[in-house]
Scaffold this motif. Sequence first.
Motif, short mmCIF file in Angstrom:
data_model
loop_
_atom_site.label_atom_id
_atom_site.label_comp_id
_atom_site.label_asym_id
_atom_site.label_seq_id
_atom_site.Cartn_x
_atom_site.Cartn_y
_atom_site.Cartn_z
N GLU A 1 -26.73 -38.80 -43.30
CA GLU A 1 -26.69 -37.79 -42.23
C GLU A 1 -28.02 -37.81 -41.47
O GLU A 1 -29.09 -37.78 -42.08
N HIS B 1 -25.90 -34.05 -31.80
CA HIS B 1 -24.54 -34.63 -31.82
C HIS B 1 -24.45 -35.65 -30.70
O HIS B 1 -24.11 -35.29 -29.56
N HIS C 1 -22.36 -38.18 -30.10
CA HIS C 1 -21.06 -38.64 -29.56
C HIS C 1 -20.54 -37.68 -28.49
O HIS C 1 -20.69 -36.47 -28.61
N GLU D 1 -15.36 -34.33 -29.32
CA GLU D 1 -15.24 -33.58 -30.58
C GLU D 1 -14.84 -34.49 -31.73
O GLU D 1 -14.19 -35.51 -31.52
N ASP E 1 -16.97 -36.16 -33.46
CA ASP E 1 -17.89 -37.30 -33.43
C ASP E 1 -17.20 -38.57 -32.93
O ASP E 1 -17.38 -39.67 -33.48
N GLN E 2 -16.40 -38.41 -31.89
CA GLN E 2 -15.69 -39.53 -31.29
C GLN E 2 -16.31 -39.87 -29.94
O GLN E 2 -17.01 -39.04 -29.35
N ARG F 1 -18.65 -29.94 -26.02
CA ARG F 1 -18.07 -30.08 -27.36
C ARG F 1 -18.01 -28.70 -28.00
O ARG F 1 -19.04 -28.12 -28.33
N ARG G 1 -20.22 -32.40 -42.67
CA ARG G 1 -21.54 -33.02 -42.90
C ARG G 1 -21.94 -32.86 -44.38
O ARG G 1 -22.46 -33.79 -45.00
#
Length: 438
Positions: free
Chosen positions: A194, A216, A218, A221, A223-224, A416, A428
Amino acid sequence: MKILVVGTGAREHVICQVVSQNAELYSYMSNQNPGIAKLAEKFYIGNEMELEEVKKQAISWGVDLAIIGPESPLGEGIVDLLLEEGIACVGPTQAAARIETDKAFMRKLFIDHGIDGSVTYGVFDDVEEAGHFIDDFGKELVVKPVGLTGGKGVKIVGEHLKDDEDAKKYVKEIINNKISGYASVVLEERLVGEEYTIQALVDGNRVIPMPAAQDHPHAYEGDQGPITGGMGSYSDTNGLLPFLDEKAYQDSVKIMEDTIKAVRKEVGPYKGILYGQFMLCRDGPRLVEYNARFGDPEAMNVLPLLKTSFVELCQQVVDGNLKKASFEPKATVCKYLVPNGYPESGRANSIIRVDEEKINEAGAGVYYAAVNQKNNQIFTSSSRALALVAAGESISEAEEICEKATSFVDGDLYHRRDVGTTALIQKRIKHMEDLLGT
Ligand code: GLY
């Protein structure tokens, strides 16, 4: 005291906010940030990379101290130039900024000075030799141009690069086209764990760390999606993170302290902000990279919580006598609102409406980023538009306030919703537990 802040984004807006509480603020920015314009005694719109122009403005305003927000002017030597004019700076010299601007220098520092938390790596300026290294590496690989790429140069094999052959093609492109300014590439092992950020004030010797935060990168939402400049971040009441305990935090700070000692020995004192991006791995913290400035968005998690005067801390950085920095024991959540289409083709030049009064009533703050104010209207650029930040007694309380505040911004934007939510934080924690087998 007159303080110049160089830079235009939300990171610089929050720096300007804490500066203006105890000093006269002067701003040099590349376009009119409405938040900074409101706070500043005077502002000048100019290219932040035109160092002579920055110097001219600093002299004409008679500033006592300059704080440099972004990395690119640091890499070009803006601090050296201002110091020659007798203007004190919060920001490292060009030589000390190599901690960010030269990844080969940074990795070698860890080896030469026996600093913990490094990675297996190689540096190459020969395409063929790099190819042999890739063939023999036997670990998951990351390809990094040596210099600055605005966050766009780092590529992971298996994610951004299909396979080793794709990696070799990218290496050739980096070396032959001098991507990032160097005909050189760093090849290193991919870290699994992490990621988190620790930012610190540094006076050449002492490192005063701030609460940890998690960004974050990416776009979407869960982590895409593509990697961005950062879509939002959170911090916790105790300065740690739900997956990061006191020991891992202190081990990370020790890595930063050892780095500052090593930089001093190699190139002279480092004075300014040090941003450590770490990966909490199975065997503890490892250093992903350093930045020679505050994080964006992470500056917005820590600076609004400062109980100590930021101006006093800046003076202590310059004087080499840093003392303590105290922070409110609150959690924070920051969410970036970005133009639809960002990061590939964010819709520029569309008007956004921000009801600051309602946002503040909801308990959140607004920090403007890559927008431009013209004739009392706010226009997007193709990059991140503005950040909303809330503090609370818990991460989930801060998240709820922050999410509510997003409804008071109108425009062709998205954000997000999952940043700071309990569901994402549990993911996480579980990731770390799975990794550690606990
Ligand atoms: N949070 C990413 C950066 O500041 O570079």
